[in-house]
Design an enzyme around this catalytic site. Structure first.
Site, mmCIF file in Angstrom:
data_model
loop_
_atom_site.group_PDB
_atom_site.id
_atom_site.type_symbol
_atom_site.label_atom_id
_atom_site.label_comp_id
_atom_site.label_asym_id
_atom_site.label_seq_id
_atom_site.Cartn_x
_atom_site.Cartn_y
_atom_site.Cartn_z
ATOM 1 C CE LYS A 1 -7.777 -1.736 7.073
ATOM 2 N NZ LYS A 1 -6.305 -1.853 6.933
ATOM 3 C CG HIS B 1 -4.494 8.262 9.663
ATOM 4 N ND1 HIS B 1 -5.309 7.217 10.050
ATOM 5 C CD2 HIS B 1 -3.668 7.745 8.712
ATOM 6 C CE1 HIS B 1 -4.981 6.122 9.387
ATOM 7 N NE2 HIS B 1 -3.999 6.430 8.550
ATOM 8 C CE1 TYR C 1 -10.690 -0.190 5.062
ATOM 9 C CE2 TYR C 1 -11.736 0.736 7.021
ATOM 10 C CZ TYR C 1 -10.611 0.528 6.242
ATOM 11 O OH TYR C 1 -9.398 1.040 6.652
ATOM 12 C CB SER D 1 -9.414 0.640 10.492
ATOM 13 O OG SER D 1 -10.373 1.667 10.356
ATOM 14 N N GLY E 1 0.817 -1.215 0.000
ATOM 15 C CA GLY E 1 0.000 0.000 0.000
ATOM 16 C C GLY E 1 0.844 1.254 0.000
ATOM 17 C CD GLU F 1 -15.092 3.530 9.728
ATOM 18 O OE1 GLU F 1 -16.145 2.855 9.721
ATOM 19 O OE2 GLU F 1 -15.073 4.767 9.815
#
Length: 329
Positions: free
Chosen positions: A158, A184, A154, A130, A11, A132
């Protein structure tokens, strides 16, 4: 351990990957970046802004390619930042999100385990978890021990990667740590994310290039920090003698309305209501109303604290977008 230290970043073309590569290069690392395919549109960007990075081609859905990349890079540290990271997109492509953001973690862990062989201390592994994952948050603020209740494909993906990282740490003795990073942002953030969508629109409105900005839920609240600060926390985790999981956050929550206040104020507009419309199609099927992190563990163990506050972050992004859009006037 051989020197200079060598790191592999998946990534690497995302905002975190770019900031992390710059940080590691400044510390004398040899940095390798995993890029999927020859036609990746961000590959040229990487070459242009960080030419020192050694680019390798591989795919998080293909374990054999990951093993090959590891054998070429010979890393002391692996930073797994690769993911399909736009939450809204994950409802449209839940299967692909699961393949890359969930199973991709398993593939990277397994490839690293096989590469390290009997010497589990040979490679230290960082997983980008994350906030999330908390989704329907069960306590405020959220800590490393808060129950995970993801509210998007998502977030579910994660959570899988997070637990799999813990499993490899406990099953195989891998030095594998997860950073539970809260939101962030930076000028390098993609324009599909709400912060950059706002700052880019504000810049264009100020320059007369755009009239309005459509958004979904204006009352959602997030804990927003600067990506450049957060990659420092990633590095610090892999310098610890023992692997662990850490919440990385500012501990301060702001709404989308707060974001609009600061962004429009940066261009001298005090009342943004005539420029912003609400579009119900932009509201998530299952909304995450509020997230705020408690990074006390990172403060105490890693010696990490954020340096860029919310107002400075948003102003930085608006100024960047103003500078980039002026040539269109």
């Amino acid at each position: 351990m051989d020197f200079p230290r060598r790191a592999l970043i998946t990534g690497i073309t995302g905002q975190d990957g770019l900031y992390l590569a710059e940080l590691l290069l400044s510390k004398g690392y040899v940095v390798f970046g995993l890029v999927r395919g020859q036609s990746n549109p961000k590959r040229e960007l990487l070459h242009r802004i960080i030419p020192e990075v050694k680019v390798l081609t591989g795919d998080l859905t293909d374990v054999s390619s990951l093993i090959r990349v590891l054998s070429i890079a010979g890393p002391h540290e692996v930073y797994n930042l690769g993911a399909i990271s736009f939450v809204g997109y994950s409802w449209e492509n839940a299967a692909l999100t699961s393949d890359v953001t969930a199973l991709g973690v398993l593939n990277m862990l397994e490839a690293t385990r096989l590469y390290a062989g009997s010497d589990m201390g040979k490679v230290r592994f960082y997983q980008a978890s994350s906030s999330e994952m908390y989704g329907k948050a069960q306590e405020v603020p959220q800590t490393e021990r808060t129950l995970l209740w993801p509210r998007s494909p998502y977030g579910v993906a994660k959570a899988f990667g997070h637990h799999m990282t813990i499993n490899y740490r406990e099953s195989y003795g891998m030095h594998a740590s997860s950073g539970i990073l809260f939101n962030h942002e930076s000028p390098r953030r993609g324009p599909e994310f709400v912060t950059r969508k706002v700052t880019l629109a504000v810049a264009r409105i100020r320059l007369g290039l755009q009239e309005t900005l459509a958004l979904g839920n204006l009352d959602a609240r997030r804990d927003w920090g600067f990506a450049g600060d957060y990659v420092d926390a990633m590095w610090r985790m892999l310098q610890q003698p023992e692997p662990d999981d850490y919440v990385i956050a500012t501990g301060k929550s702001h709404s989308i309305r707060d974001l609009l206040d600061v962004a429009f104020a940066a261009v001298g507009i005090s009342d943004w209501s005539r420029y912003v419309t609400q579009d119900s199609t932009l509201i998530r099927p299952a909304e995450v109303e509020s997230l705020i992190g408690d990074a006390s563990k990172a403060h105490a163990t890693l010696g990490w604290k954020p340096e860029v506050d919310f107002r400075s972050l948003v102003s930085m992004m608006v100024e960047h977008d103003l500078a980039n859009q002026k040539h269109l006037v």
